[in-house]
Design a protein around this motif. Sequence first.
Motif, mmCIF file in Angstrom:
data_model
loop_
_atom_site.group_PDB
_atom_site.id
_atom_site.type_symbol
_atom_site.label_atom_id
_atom_site.label_comp_id
_atom_site.label_asym_id
_atom_site.label_seq_id
_atom_site.Cartn_x
_atom_site.Cartn_y
_atom_site.Cartn_z
ATOM 1 N N PHE A 201 0.833 -1.202 0.000
ATOM 2 C CA PHE A 201 0.000 0.000 0.000
ATOM 3 C C PHE A 201 0.871 1.256 0.000
ATOM 4 N N TYR A 202 1.958 1.225 0.739
ATOM 5 C CA TYR A 202 2.828 2.408 0.811
ATOM 6 C C TYR A 202 3.500 2.698 -0.527
ATOM 7 N N THR A 203 3.883 1.662 -1.236
ATOM 8 C CA THR A 203 4.579 1.887 -2.512
ATOM 9 C C THR A 203 3.666 2.500 -3.567
ATOM 10 N N ILE A 204 2.355 2.204 -3.515
ATOM 11 C CA ILE A 204 1.458 2.733 -4.539
ATOM 12 C C ILE A 204 0.679 3.946 -4.056
ATOM 13 N N ALA A 205 0.477 4.096 -2.741
ATOM 14 C CA ALA A 205 -0.265 5.250 -2.205
ATOM 15 C C ALA A 205 0.215 5.510 -0.782
ATOM 16 N N PRO A 206 1.300 6.259 -0.589
ATOM 17 C CA PRO A 206 1.865 6.455 0.757
ATOM 18 C C PRO A 206 0.890 7.081 1.751
ATOM 19 N N ASP A 207 -0.019 7.911 1.282
ATOM 20 C CA ASP A 207 -0.926 8.586 2.212
ATOM 21 C C ASP A 207 -1.906 7.629 2.876
ATOM 22 N N THR A 208 -2.159 6.495 2.288
ATOM 23 C CA THR A 208 -3.155 5.577 2.838
ATOM 24 C C THR A 208 -2.680 4.877 4.109
ATOM 25 N N VAL A 209 -1.362 4.871 4.386
ATOM 26 C CA VAL A 209 -0.842 4.196 5.584
ATOM 27 C C VAL A 209 -0.141 5.177 6.524
ATOM 28 N N SER A 210 -0.328 6.470 6.304
ATOM 29 C CA SER A 210 0.347 7.460 7.150
ATOM 30 C C SER A 210 -0.141 7.415 8.590
ATOM 31 N N HIS A 211 -1.350 6.889 8.836
ATOM 32 C CA HIS A 211 -1.910 6.833 10.191
ATOM 33 C C HIS A 211 -1.492 5.564 10.937
ATOM 34 N N LEU A 212 -0.642 4.753 10.339
ATOM 35 C CA LEU A 212 -0.247 3.476 10.939
ATOM 36 C C LEU A 212 1.170 3.514 11.487
ATOM 37 N N GLN A 213 1.649 4.678 11.911
ATOM 38 C CA GLN A 213 3.027 4.773 12.393
ATOM 39 C C GLN A 213 3.248 3.916 13.642
ATOM 40 N N ASN A 214 2.321 3.934 14.566
ATOM 41 C CA ASN A 214 2.482 3.140 15.793
ATOM 42 C C ASN A 214 2.484 1.647 15.483
ATOM 43 N N GLU A 215 1.607 1.212 14.584
ATOM 44 C CA GLU A 215 1.573 -0.200 14.226
ATOM 45 C C GLU A 215 2.863 -0.633 13.533
ATOM 46 N N MET A 216 3.428 0.251 12.693
ATOM 47 C CA MET A 216 4.675 -0.106 12.003
ATOM 48 C C MET A 216 5.848 -0.173 12.972
ATOM 49 N N ARG A 217 5.882 0.709 13.978
ATOM 50 C CA ARG A 217 6.955 0.644 14.985
ATOM 51 C C ARG A 217 6.814 -0.611 15.850
ATOM 52 N N ARG A 218 5.583 -0.993 16.116
ATOM 53 C CA ARG A 218 5.358 -2.220 16.881
ATOM 54 C C ARG A 218 5.817 -3.443 16.095
ATOM 55 N N ALA A 219 5.627 -3.416 14.766
ATOM 56 C CA ALA A 219 6.067 -4.536 13.935
ATOM 57 C C ALA A 219 7.584 -4.647 13.917
ATOM 58 N N LEU A 220 8.273 -3.514 14.077
ATOM 59 C CA LEU A 220 9.738 -3.550 14.090
ATOM 60 C C LEU A 220 10.263 -4.312 15.300
ATOM 61 N N ALA A 221 9.474 -4.359 16.380
ATOM 62 C CA ALA A 221 9.887 -5.076 17.592
ATOM 63 C C ALA A 221 9.189 -6.423 17.711
ATOM 64 N N ASP A 222 8.705 -6.982 16.619
ATOM 65 C CA ASP A 222 8.021 -8.266 16.654
ATOM 66 C C ASP A 222 8.971 -9.365 17.111
#
Length: 786
Positions: A201-222
């Motif tokens: 989703f980010y590669t084709i439409a970056p704005d659609t996942v801009s509200h998922l910053q906390n979820e992406m940081r949580r995935a980094l510590a999976d």
Amino acid sequence: ATQDRSLTLPAVCLWPSFMEQIEKAATVLLGSRLSAGHSKSFQVLIRLIGEAKTKHEEDRIIKKEATFLKKQMGAPDTTPRQMREYLVRLIYCEMLGVECPWGYIHAVKLTQSSNLLDKRTGYLAASLLLHSDHELIMLLINTLQKDLRSSNILEVSMALIIICKLIGKEMIPPLITLVQDKLFHPKELVRKKAILAIHHFYTIAPDTVSHLQNEMRRALADTDPGAMEAALLLYQDLTADDPASYQDLVESFISILGQILQRKLPSEFEYHSVPAPWMQMRLLRILGYLGADNYKSSEQIYPIVQEALASAECNSNIGQAIAYECIQTITKIYPNTAMIEKAATAVFRFLSSSNNNWKYIGITALTLLVQVNPKYVAEHQMVVIDCLDDPDETLKRKTLDLLFKMTNPNNVCAITEKLLTYLKGSGDEYIRKDLVSKITQLAERFAPDNQWFIQTMNSVFELGGALVRTDVAHNLMRLIAEGTEDEEKDSELRVDAVSSYVELLEKPVLPDILVKIICWVVGEYAYVLPSDQLEGILEAVAALLNRKTLLDHHTKCWVVSAVCKLVAQLGSVPDSIHSQMALTLTSPDTDLQQRSSEMMELTQNMNTMQDVLPLDSSCEDLEVDSSLSFLDDYVAQAMASGSSPYKSRSQRTQEIRFSPTHQQSKSPAPIKFEPYRAPSPPSNRFMYHQATPLQPSSTNQVKDDSPNLRVPHSSGAYTVRVKSDASSKTKLEVKSRLWSRSGYQSRSTAAALDSPTPTLEVLEHQHSLEHSGSEGGGGGESGEVD
């Protein structure tokens, strides 16, 4: 590390061997139960494809198979098991070049099946046959939403995989919420695929996942290394686009890389005894983005990059790939002398290898070091130059790029000589054009003296020819004409230039652009040589007119101009030159004729010719008298004789515009305020529009005293007769013809019309009837006219 390197493929592909490989691959993909799980016709298809000897034979087999599939897939009695097999066979047809768009809908239908095997086959076919902008993607949305809500992880995984392959920008909103929920799924496989979907989703439409910053940081510590690796792929793009927003994560990335180097990950992540090499390379790229132009972050990055570079010193390809990524990171972050020294040492290890792939990596890494500090390249200058003698063409091209970037005033002569040697032996048009551009730039930037510059450019013009830009030739001529502030050096430069160009005249083949330079320089400055050489130089220049190798017809114009200048310097016209110029007067080129004619006229008065073409006057400023004051006496004499004064174009236009005649012709028509007269009622006259040509026929007359006769229009044909009798009545006889199987059937009707004011057609018929009647003795049947 060598992903941008072009591969050299065999010129000839052995078709039977290729098909045998496809047959083996089919066996692997379809499983070892090919004979037990598929129909006999499918086995025959695989065998026929493998045994095909030519492409034509294979096309015939595939087209026949496509026709069979189109019939069977549309049959109502096709079972799900057969449909699975037919879709696999359809993939074969598409793979081998036969488009089957009629079968795509069956793949979409199969994705809606509750059977996992059917659903998996449908998703597989849809991912291979469709694209993100296909019109059938809309039909998959409901199925994907249903599968994402499923409790079966296989269905959820299949849906997430298809999202990464087929979903475009317009289809993200109905799926983004469901994918976001899967980031917290208890199964690590689902979490990993959900992160990959978010990355898609980010590669084709970056704005659609801009509200998922906390979820992406949580995935980094999976806790699962696979899910964490998927998050690193997402952060690689995030940090490349906006490194400033993720500076607080530098310590986290350093910690992850440290755990990998300490082998704290499971052993299944090792490759050739290297722990998680692809995760290492991805982390090094992220650290390079975060440390660029940031001294504070770079200070934290130095130790971990140094540790990664030290652990990568092995003789495997994957280890060398990590070493190359370390060098890239060192050149991106804030410069550090100790780190650059270590990178230079690693580069030398690449260059000293006998493996061309590692040499290519070394050349590429050395190109990066040049941008940081050129002094490290000087140590490996001769090793780099020797790479030009390698038979590997890809390595040669990369070496040329490096040589261009590592050139400085101290090594410009040696590197330029190597580049000229390679230009002479190269036959690739693209490489030759690139080399000409590079050598020209190096000569203009780092030329040690003017004489070297002229000699180098002469070689470029001679070898490159039409590949050299025109502005380069103009710069060379400007240098010779303007020179420097030292008159003695300028004179020496011109003597060397003229002498070198006179020697070039002896060569049988010269490019047009070099001939133009020779003609201009020799024509302007041949007088610097001894006077006894002028006549020989003049004959050599004039001989260029007879060469058939000149491609541009304008080049001969330059030759004629040079001959004209040389004749002015010599003071006389040799007989051979006079006869040669006479031949150019008959040339079809008008420019060449003009120059030759002017020269022949100027030779009639040598003093005037020398005044018009003075020595060393190319740089003199010309004073242009824009007012043409030298014509004042002529103008005054003409006006005294009665001529009108000159008027500019704008003055003439103004006079014409405001002249009375022009005003009257251009004035708009006045507005009419008188009302239109009332329309008069239509006169009671017979109007008949004939649709078809009149055909002669005989019919009986039927009288009708009706003043207004209406002739009916129908699909039949009409025949009309007009008669005139003694009672001054015009009679119109109409015959209607109807079409039947045997032809036109006659049906006659007659009508009489009292017309006080008959129409023009009726008057003409009446006049002809009266005339024929008077000649025939009455108004009988003989006076009838069709």
